[in-house]
Design a protein around this motif. Structure first.
Motif, PDB file in Angstrom:
ATOM      1  N   PRO A   1       0.817  -1.224   0.000  1.00  0.00           N
ATOM      2  CA  PRO A   1       0.000   0.000   0.000  1.00  0.00           C
ATOM      3  C   PRO A   1       0.853   1.279   0.000  1.00  0.00           C
ATOM      4  O   PRO A   1       0.476   2.271  -0.635  1.00  0.00           O
ATOM      5  CB  PRO A   1      -0.812  -0.111   1.298  1.00  0.00           C
ATOM      6  N   VAL A   2       1.993   1.248   0.691  1.00  0.00           N
ATOM      7  CA  VAL A   2       2.889   2.410   0.732  1.00  0.00           C
ATOM      8  C   VAL A   2       3.448   2.677  -0.662  1.00  0.00           C
ATOM      9  O   VAL A   2       3.412   3.816  -1.164  1.00  0.00           O
ATOM     10  CB  VAL A   2       4.043   2.172   1.733  1.00  0.00           C
ATOM     11  N   ILE A   3       3.953   1.611  -1.302  1.00  0.00           N
ATOM     12  CA  ILE A   3       4.541   1.755  -2.636  1.00  0.00           C
ATOM     13  C   ILE A   3       3.488   2.259  -3.626  1.00  0.00           C
ATOM     14  O   ILE A   3       3.737   3.180  -4.417  1.00  0.00           O
ATOM     15  CB  ILE A   3       5.121   0.408  -3.124  1.00  0.00           C
ATOM     16  N   SER A   4       2.298   1.660  -3.574  1.00  0.00           N
ATOM     17  CA  SER A   4       1.246   2.028  -4.525  1.00  0.00           C
ATOM     18  C   SER A   4       0.843   3.481  -4.376  1.00  0.00           C
ATOM     19  O   SER A   4       0.610   4.180  -5.377  1.00  0.00           O
ATOM     20  CB  SER A   4       0.026   1.116  -4.340  1.00  0.00           C
ATOM     21  N   ARG A   5       0.764   3.989  -3.155  1.00  0.00           N
ATOM     22  CA  ARG A   5       0.403   5.400  -2.936  1.00  0.00           C
ATOM     23  C   ARG A   5       1.489   6.312  -3.499  1.00  0.00           C
ATOM     24  O   ARG A   5       1.189   7.345  -4.115  1.00  0.00           O
ATOM     25  CB  ARG A   5       0.198   5.669  -1.444  1.00  0.00           C
ATOM     26  N   ILE A   6       2.765   5.942  -3.297  1.00  0.00           N
ATOM     27  CA  ILE A   6       3.860   6.774  -3.823  1.00  0.00           C
ATOM     28  C   ILE A   6       3.837   6.788  -5.346  1.00  0.00           C
ATOM     29  O   ILE A   6       3.950   7.846  -5.976  1.00  0.00           O
ATOM     30  CB  ILE A   6       5.222   6.237  -3.311  1.00  0.00           C
ATOM     31  N   ILE A   7       3.665   5.608  -5.960  1.00  0.00           N
ATOM     32  CA  ILE A   7       3.661   5.514  -7.424  1.00  0.00           C
ATOM     33  C   ILE A   7       2.445   6.237  -8.013  1.00  0.00           C
ATOM     34  O   ILE A   7       2.557   6.943  -9.027  1.00  0.00           O
ATOM     35  CB  ILE A   7       3.688   4.042  -7.872  1.00  0.00           C
ATOM     36  N   ASP A   8       1.281   6.084  -7.389  1.00  0.00           N
ATOM     37  CA  ASP A   8       0.073   6.773  -7.880  1.00  0.00           C
ATOM     38  C   ASP A   8       0.251   8.283  -7.826  1.00  0.00           C
ATOM     39  O   ASP A   8      -0.139   8.999  -8.756  1.00  0.00           O
ATOM     40  CB  ASP A   8      -1.151   6.360  -7.049  1.00  0.00           C
ATOM     41  N   CYS A   9       0.845   8.754  -6.730  1.00  0.00           N
ATOM     42  CA  CYS A   9       1.101  10.191  -6.586  1.00  0.00           C
ATOM     43  C   CYS A   9       2.086  10.661  -7.647  1.00  0.00           C
ATOM     44  O   CYS A   9       1.886  11.709  -8.280  1.00  0.00           O
ATOM     45  CB  CYS A   9       1.627  10.489  -5.194  1.00  0.00           C
ATOM     46  N   LEU A  10       3.147   9.904  -7.847  1.00  0.00           N
ATOM     47  CA  LEU A  10       4.162  10.275  -8.828  1.00  0.00           C
ATOM     48  C   LEU A  10       3.560  10.329 -10.228  1.00  0.00           C
ATOM     49  O   LEU A  10       3.806  11.268 -11.001  1.00  0.00           O
ATOM     50  CB  LEU A  10       5.301   9.260  -8.765  1.00  0.00           C
ATOM     51  N   ALA A  11       2.745   9.334 -10.561  1.00  0.00           N
ATOM     52  CA  ALA A  11       2.114   9.292 -11.884  1.00  0.00           C
ATOM     53  C   ALA A  11       1.169  10.469 -12.079  1.00  0.00           C
ATOM     54  O   ALA A  11       1.172  11.116 -13.142  1.00  0.00           O
ATOM     55  CB  ALA A  11       1.370   7.970 -12.060  1.00  0.00           C
ATOM     56  N   ALA A  12       0.356  10.775 -11.060  1.00  0.00           N
ATOM     57  CA  ALA A  12      -0.589  11.899 -11.173  1.00  0.00           C
ATOM     58  C   ALA A  12       0.144  13.222 -11.349  1.00  0.00           C
ATOM     59  O   ALA A  12      -0.263  14.075 -12.146  1.00  0.00           O
ATOM     60  CB  ALA A  12      -1.485  11.932  -9.933  1.00  0.00           C
ATOM     61  N   SER A  13       1.244  13.389 -10.616  1.00  0.00           N
ATOM     62  CA  SER A  13       2.015  14.639 -10.708  1.00  0.00           C
ATOM     63  C   SER A  13       2.675  14.782 -12.075  1.00  0.00           C
ATOM     64  O   SER A  13       2.750  15.881 -12.628  1.00  0.00           O
ATOM     65  CB  SER A  13       3.078  14.680  -9.606  1.00  0.00           C
ATOM     66  N   LEU A  14       3.165  13.664 -12.628  1.00  0.00           N
ATOM     67  CA  LEU A  14       3.783  13.710 -13.957  1.00  0.00           C
ATOM     68  C   LEU A  14       2.750  14.049 -15.032  1.00  0.00           C
ATOM     69  O   LEU A  14       3.048  14.746 -16.008  1.00  0.00           O
ATOM     70  CB  LEU A  14       4.447  12.373 -14.269  1.00  0.00           C
ATOM     71  N   ARG A  15       1.518  13.568 -14.860  1.00  0.00           N
ATOM     72  CA  ARG A  15       0.457  13.862 -15.838  1.00  0.00           C
ATOM     73  C   ARG A  15       0.062  15.339 -15.805  1.00  0.00           C
ATOM     74  O   ARG A  15      -0.364  15.893 -16.821  1.00  0.00           O
ATOM     75  CB  ARG A  15      -0.766  12.995 -15.556  1.00  0.00           C
ATOM     76  N   GLU A  16       0.184  15.971 -14.647  1.00  0.00           N
ATOM     77  CA  GLU A  16      -0.232  17.368 -14.506  1.00  0.00           C
ATOM     78  C   GLU A  16       0.779  18.346 -15.093  1.00  0.00           C
ATOM     79  O   GLU A  16       0.470  19.521 -15.266  1.00  0.00           O
ATOM     80  CB  GLU A  16      -0.450  17.697 -13.024  1.00  0.00           C
ATOM     81  N   ARG A  17       1.982  17.887 -15.403  1.00  0.00           N
ATOM     82  CA  ARG A  17       2.996  18.777 -15.942  1.00  0.00           C
ATOM     83  C   ARG A  17       2.660  19.195 -17.378  1.00  0.00           C
ATOM     84  O   ARG A  17       2.106  18.423 -18.154  1.00  0.00           O
ATOM     85  CB  ARG A  17       4.370  18.080 -15.925  1.00  0.00           C
ATOM     86  N   GLU A  18       3.042  20.415 -17.705  1.00  0.00           N
ATOM     87  CA  GLU A  18       2.830  20.892 -19.071  1.00  0.00           C
ATOM     88  C   GLU A  18       3.764  20.181 -20.046  1.00  0.00           C
ATOM     89  O   GLU A  18       3.397  19.907 -21.184  1.00  0.00           O
ATOM     90  CB  GLU A  18       3.062  22.405 -19.142  1.00  0.00           C
ATOM     91  N   GLN A  19       4.988  19.900 -19.606  1.00  0.00           N
ATOM     92  CA  GLN A  19       5.950  19.169 -20.425  1.00  0.00           C
ATOM     93  C   GLN A  19       6.424  17.942 -19.665  1.00  0.00           C
ATOM     94  O   GLN A  19       6.513  17.950 -18.436  1.00  0.00           O
ATOM     95  CB  GLN A  19       7.154  20.054 -20.771  1.00  0.00           C
ATOM     96  N   LYS A  20       6.754  16.882 -20.395  1.00  0.00           N
ATOM     97  CA  LYS A  20       7.251  15.675 -19.747  1.00  0.00           C
ATOM     98  C   LYS A  20       8.576  15.960 -19.037  1.00  0.00           C
ATOM     99  O   LYS A  20       9.405  16.716 -19.548  1.00  0.00           O
ATOM    100  CB  LYS A  20       7.441  14.552 -20.763  1.00  0.00           C
ATOM    101  N   LEU A  21       8.750  15.343 -17.881  1.00  0.00           N
ATOM    102  CA  LEU A  21       9.953  15.560 -17.083  1.00  0.00           C
ATOM    103  C   LEU A  21      11.141  14.825 -17.706  1.00  0.00           C
ATOM    104  O   LEU A  21      11.053  13.641 -18.046  1.00  0.00           O
ATOM    105  CB  LEU A  21       9.725  15.053 -15.659  1.00  0.00           C
ATOM    106  N   LYS A  22      12.256  15.545 -17.842  1.00  0.00           N
ATOM    107  CA  LYS A  22      13.483  14.935 -18.355  1.00  0.00           C
ATOM    108  C   LYS A  22      14.313  14.405 -17.190  1.00  0.00           C
ATOM    109  O   LYS A  22      14.569  15.128 -16.227  1.00  0.00           O
ATOM    110  CB  LYS A  22      14.294  15.953 -19.161  1.00  0.00           C
ATOM    111  N   ILE A  23      14.744  13.166 -17.313  1.00  0.00           N
ATOM    112  CA  ILE A  23      15.544  12.518 -16.267  1.00  0.00           C
ATOM    113  C   ILE A  23      16.633  11.709 -16.943  1.00  0.00           C
ATOM    114  O   ILE A  23      16.402  11.057 -17.970  1.00  0.00           O
ATOM    115  CB  ILE A  23      14.684  11.588 -15.384  1.00  0.00           C
ATOM    116  N   TYR A  24      17.837  11.730 -16.365  1.00  0.00           N
ATOM    117  CA  TYR A  24      18.964  10.980 -16.918  1.00  0.00           C
ATOM    118  C   TYR A  24      18.971   9.535 -16.423  1.00  0.00           C
ATOM    119  O   TYR A  24      19.237   8.616 -17.173  1.00  0.00           O
ATOM    120  CB  TYR A  24      20.265  11.676 -16.521  1.00  0.00           C
ATOM    121  N   LEU A  25      18.635   9.318 -15.149  1.00  0.00           N
ATOM    122  CA  LEU A  25      18.720   7.989 -14.535  1.00  0.00           C
ATOM    123  C   LEU A  25      17.480   7.740 -13.695  1.00  0.00           C
ATOM    124  O   LEU A  25      17.076   8.608 -12.917  1.00  0.00           O
ATOM    125  CB  LEU A  25      19.986   7.892 -13.674  1.00  0.00           C
ATOM    126  N   VAL A  26      16.873   6.547 -13.830  1.00  0.00           N
ATOM    127  CA  VAL A  26      15.675   6.196 -13.067  1.00  0.00           C
ATOM    128  C   VAL A  26      15.872   4.835 -12.407  1.00  0.00           C
ATOM    129  O   VAL A  26      16.288   3.872 -13.059  1.00  0.00           O
ATOM    130  CB  VAL A  26      14.423   6.153 -13.970  1.00  0.00           C
TER     131      VAL A  26
END
Length: 546
Positions: free
Chosen positions: A106-131
């Motif tokens: 449940p902890v992991i799922s809440r973090i991932i859901d939050c991360l996904a929702a925040s990425l969708r709200e951005r005007e431009q996709k987030l650039k990242i070198y390493l994930v």
């Protein structure tokens, strides 16, 4: 919550965002050079204690909900490209204690859901070198990757190393196909508990796109298939801790590995930079990494830069001997930027040996010699004093008893350390003494420190540390060290994790403003001696083993 505590200039310009979770707390680590921030969200009887530097606050909510409020703002407002985004368990992969799937999911799922929702709200996709993503299943990892700007992404690590049994990973294939389309020099890692036949089939399909990769690593605990008969491509087998590892390495041409002569139409602009007067002004604004790239631009520019000998402006240099087969170095610049480099021995299927470093394969080379040569190349023009030099001879992978590779004895570790220092001594002797503010050296042998200390100057702090996770019955002698001017002139001497066998009267510590040492016992004569030494006064701390 804690987002309000961040300096305004850093709120949208972090270089790293790391979320490290366990069943009862989450640590959020952020970097915005030269600053590093750490916020911890702790479960306290259903409420959350938030700790950040000297600030702390209790919030009447579940700890992962409090973290989510900050994570939303961080991801939504981030403007610059991130060097790394990490969401993973706060356990090492070889430690399963405390990893409870039913409580953590449940902890992991809440973090991932939050991360996904925040990425969708951005005007431009987030650039990242390493994930790095350690999620409940592959669907969650694929969701996050699909919401990122894959054009900037160079490294992906997907981890299920703590989850017993087989986690199906075929859902990543579409992401990999898009990520690798027309791209080169990528790196992919998987951490799996069980390497099943289904997942082997997925990895084989990924290997069909090998021209896009220079390295693919798979870590696993169990596998019922003979891998040498399964894969057609050659690979290396390594054993780190309780995990087995297979590594596929591909010789991809690195455009930065050699000098690239400019096209005819750009010759005139390059000739301008070969003018020492102009180049001198340019170098005033450059640091180590830009200078190294500049050296590969053209032969004329390289000659000009070599003639001017620019200072690389290095703040910290760290060398860590992890095993007899691997070394990691970290270079930190005055601006706060840093680079980690891993060197590894390799042997291919034809029996050829060498050293692998990043995208380079150096056949026939010696590991210690390559590390020493790179140290010399980077540091030869460093005339300013560096803040910190770290030499860590801990060999953590070589002391692990549960590895398939035999654990090395202390005698072997000691000999390897001496071999490496013999190589490192060469760049030290070929230059003026290196100006260092603080030396941290992990060793229990006086001779190791003596191999380094005479080649340093302007030293204020000398910190000798016990390096090993395993207990070695060894006392440190400092009778010869105490004769060196660097020891005598240091303002601060710290040897509080290794017992010193040399009598206090022979330690030569009276010149230091602060001394923190560990000794097995103290005699009445030594107490009387200390009372008569007024220079130390309250600056001496002695610790006795418990």
């Amino acid at each position: 919550m804690s987002y309000q505590w961040f300096p305004a200039t850093q709120k949208n310009n972090f270089t790293t965002i790391h979320v490290l979770y366990n069943c009862s707390s989450i640590i959020l680590k952020l970097k915005s050079p030269p600053n590093s921030l750490k916020i911890e969200y702790k479960d306290v009887a259903g409420s959350t204690l938030v700790e950040y530097e000297r600030n702390e606050k209790t919030v009447e909510d579940i700890f992962f909900n409090v973290l989510i409020d900050d994570l939303k703002l961080l991801v939504k407002n981030q403007k610059s490209c991130l060097l790394s985004l990490v969401v993973k368990s706060n356990n090492y992969f070889d430690v399963d204690e405390g990893y409870n799937e039913s409580r953590l999911d449940p902890v992991i799922s809440r973090i991932i859901d939050c991360l996904a929702a925040s990425l969708r709200e951005r005007e431009q996709k987030l650039k990242i070198y390493l994930v790095v993503l350690e999620t409940v299943d592959i669907r969650q990892a694929a969701t996050i990757l699909n919401l990122l700007d894959l054009s900037a992404l160079k490294f992906i690590e997907i981890a299920f190393g703590h989850r017993e049994g087989s986690v199906e990973i075929s859902g990543i294939l579409e992401v990999i196909q898009e990520w690798t389309n027309g791209r080169k020099n990528l790196e992919l890692h998987f951490w799996l508990y069980d390497l099943s036949a289904e997942n082997l089939d997925v990895i084989e399909k990924i290997l069909l796109r090998s021209t896009s990769f220079y390295r693919i690593e798979v870590y696993y605990k169990s596998c019922g298939t003979n891998l040498k008969n399964y894969f057609k491509l050659p690979f290396q087998e390594l054993n780190q801790s309780v995990f087995k590892n297979i590594t596929f390495m591909f010789k991809v041409e690195d455009p930065e590995s050699t000098v690239q002569e400019p096209p005819i139409e750009n010759k005139e602009s390059f000739l301008v930079l070969e003018n020492p007067l102009i180049m001198k002004n340019v170098l005033e604004y450059l640091e180590c990494f830009e200078i190294q790239r500049l050296l590969k631009t053209s032969y004329g520019i390289r000659d000009c830069v070599d003639q001017l000998k620019p200072c690389p402006r290095i703040s910290k240099y760290s060398i860590s001997l992890e095993s007899d087969r691997s070394v990691q170095t970290t270079i930190t610049l005055n601006s706060g930027r840093y680079k980690k480099v891993r060197y590894e021995k390799y042997r291919d299927w034809d029996g050829n040996c060498g050293v692998h470093c990043g995208k380079k394969y150096m056949e026939g080379e010696n590991l210690w010699a390559v590390v020493g040569n790179d140290f010399n190349l980077v540091m030869k023009n460093q005339n300013d004093r560096i803040e910190e030099l770290v030499l860590d001879f801990s060999f953590p992978h070589s002391f692990r008893e549960n590895s398939r590779r035999p654990s090395l004895e202390y005698r072997e570790i000691s000999e390897l350390t001496l071999e490496f220092l013999s190589v490192l001594e060469l760049p030290f002797t070929s230059r003026e003494p290196l100006k260092v503010k603080k030396l941290i050296i992990g060793s229990v042998e006086q001779r190791d420190v003596i191999r380094v200390l005479p080649y340093l100057c302007n030293l204020e702090i000398l910190d000798i540390r016990y390096p090993y996770k395993k207990v070695i019955e060894k006392l440190l002698e400092v009778d010869e060290l105490s004769m060196l001017s660097q020891w005598k002139n240091a303002n601060e001497l710290i040897v509080n994790t290794i017992q010193i066998s040399t009598p206090i009267q022979e330690m030569g510590i009276v010149h230091s403003a602060r001394v923190d040492i560990l000794i097995p016992s103290i005699s009445s004569d030594e107490i009387f001696y200390l009372k008569t030494v007024s220079a130390l006064d309250d600056g001496l701390t002695t610790t006795f083993p418990s």
